[in-house]
Design a protein around this motif. Structure first.
Motif, PDB file in Angstrom:
ATOM      1  N   SER A 131      -0.481  10.981  15.813  1.00  0.00           N
ATOM      2  CA  SER A 131      -1.168   9.898  15.834  1.00  0.00           C
ATOM      3  C   SER A 131      -2.397  10.497  16.696  1.00  0.00           C
ATOM      4  CB  SER A 131      -0.416   8.615  16.305  1.00  0.00           C
ATOM      5  OG  SER A 131      -1.463   7.527  16.290  1.00  0.00           O
TER       6      SER A 131
ATOM      7  N   VAL B  15      -0.882  10.268  11.024  1.00  0.00           N
ATOM      8  CA  VAL B  15      -0.507  11.180   9.740  1.00  0.00           C
ATOM      9  C   VAL B  15       0.964  11.298   9.560  1.00  0.00           C
ATOM     10  CG1 VAL B  15      -0.983  13.199   8.712  1.00  0.00           C
ATOM     11  CG2 VAL B  15      -2.761  12.228  10.067  1.00  0.00           C
TER      12      VAL B  15
ATOM     13  N   THR C 228      -2.143   8.143   6.767  1.00  0.00           N
ATOM     14  CA  THR C 228      -2.382   9.202   5.956  1.00  0.00           C
ATOM     15  C   THR C 228      -1.057   9.538   5.893  1.00  0.00           C
ATOM     16  OG1 THR C 228      -4.606   9.820   6.567  1.00  0.00           O
ATOM     17  CG2 THR C 228      -3.362  11.468   5.545  1.00  0.00           C
TER      18      THR C 228
ATOM     19  N   ASP D 158       1.050  12.984   3.926  1.00  0.00           N
ATOM     20  CA  ASP D 158       0.936  14.033   3.393  1.00  0.00           C
ATOM     21  C   ASP D 158       1.989  14.552   2.765  1.00  0.00           C
ATOM     22  OD1 ASP D 158       0.210  16.677   3.054  1.00  0.00           O
ATOM     23  OD2 ASP D 158      -0.571  17.266   5.114  1.00  0.00           O
TER      24      ASP D 158
ATOM     25  N   ALA E 267      -6.268  16.174   9.229  1.00  0.00           N
ATOM     26  CA  ALA E 267      -5.135  16.730   8.197  1.00  0.00           C
ATOM     27  C   ALA E 267      -5.389  17.750   7.305  1.00  0.00           C
ATOM     28  CB  ALA E 267      -4.312  15.587   7.395  1.00  0.00           C
TER      29      ALA E 267
END
Length: 147
Positions: free
Chosen positions: A15, A21, A51, A53, A115
């Motif tokens: 973060s 993420v 986000t 991933d 990212a």
């Protein structure tokens, strides 16, 4: 960038600047979804921008897509900015065939630096037990067989 402490071989969370993420790894199937659902639900509730991933996911089935749809829907209801990073053609095809493209909005290459390079942005995932070593139920990420 702040690392959120955890000992999970399937999920690394970072973060920074209001963006969270969550990088996933492994096989996004029923067993892993049961393990990750509470963590991802909490991230959806607590993040202003999330986000996810999945570029290091090696397998994804319908329950994995369901988890991603649940997260994206929850983020949308909360007004959380949502991003899904996915560069694997077979997962992108599953998203398209399941008509989840409008909800998940996958991106193959992120435009920002947070990212953009998962290997540089995140510490390495903890290693799975060595070949030939039987995992213990107390090991992080090891779940009991579903009966």
């Amino acid at each position: 960038m702040q690392l959120i402490p955890r000992h999970d071989p399937y999920l690394v969370v970072r973060s920074a600047d209001g963006v969270t993420v969550a990088a996933l790894r492994g096989e996004l199937d029923l067993v892993l979804v049961r393990h990750l659902r509470p963590e991802l639900d909490a991230l959806v509730r607590e993040s202003d921008a999330l986000t996810v991933d999945i570029r290091r996911v090696g397998f994804c089935d319908a329950t994995g897509l369901g988890l991603l749809a649940r997260c994206a829907g929850g983020a949308q209801r909360r007004g959380t900015r949502w991003r899904l990073l996915c560069d694997q053609p077979w997962i992108l095809r599953l998203i398209r065939l399941s008509a989840l493209g409008d909800l998940l909005r996958p991106e193959a290459t992120p435009a920002d630096g947070l990212a953009a390079q998962p290997e540089a942005a995140f510490p390495p995932f903890p290693e799975f037990p060595a070949p030939g070593v039987e995992p213990r139920w107390s090991d992080p990420g090891v779940t009991r067989p579903v009966s």
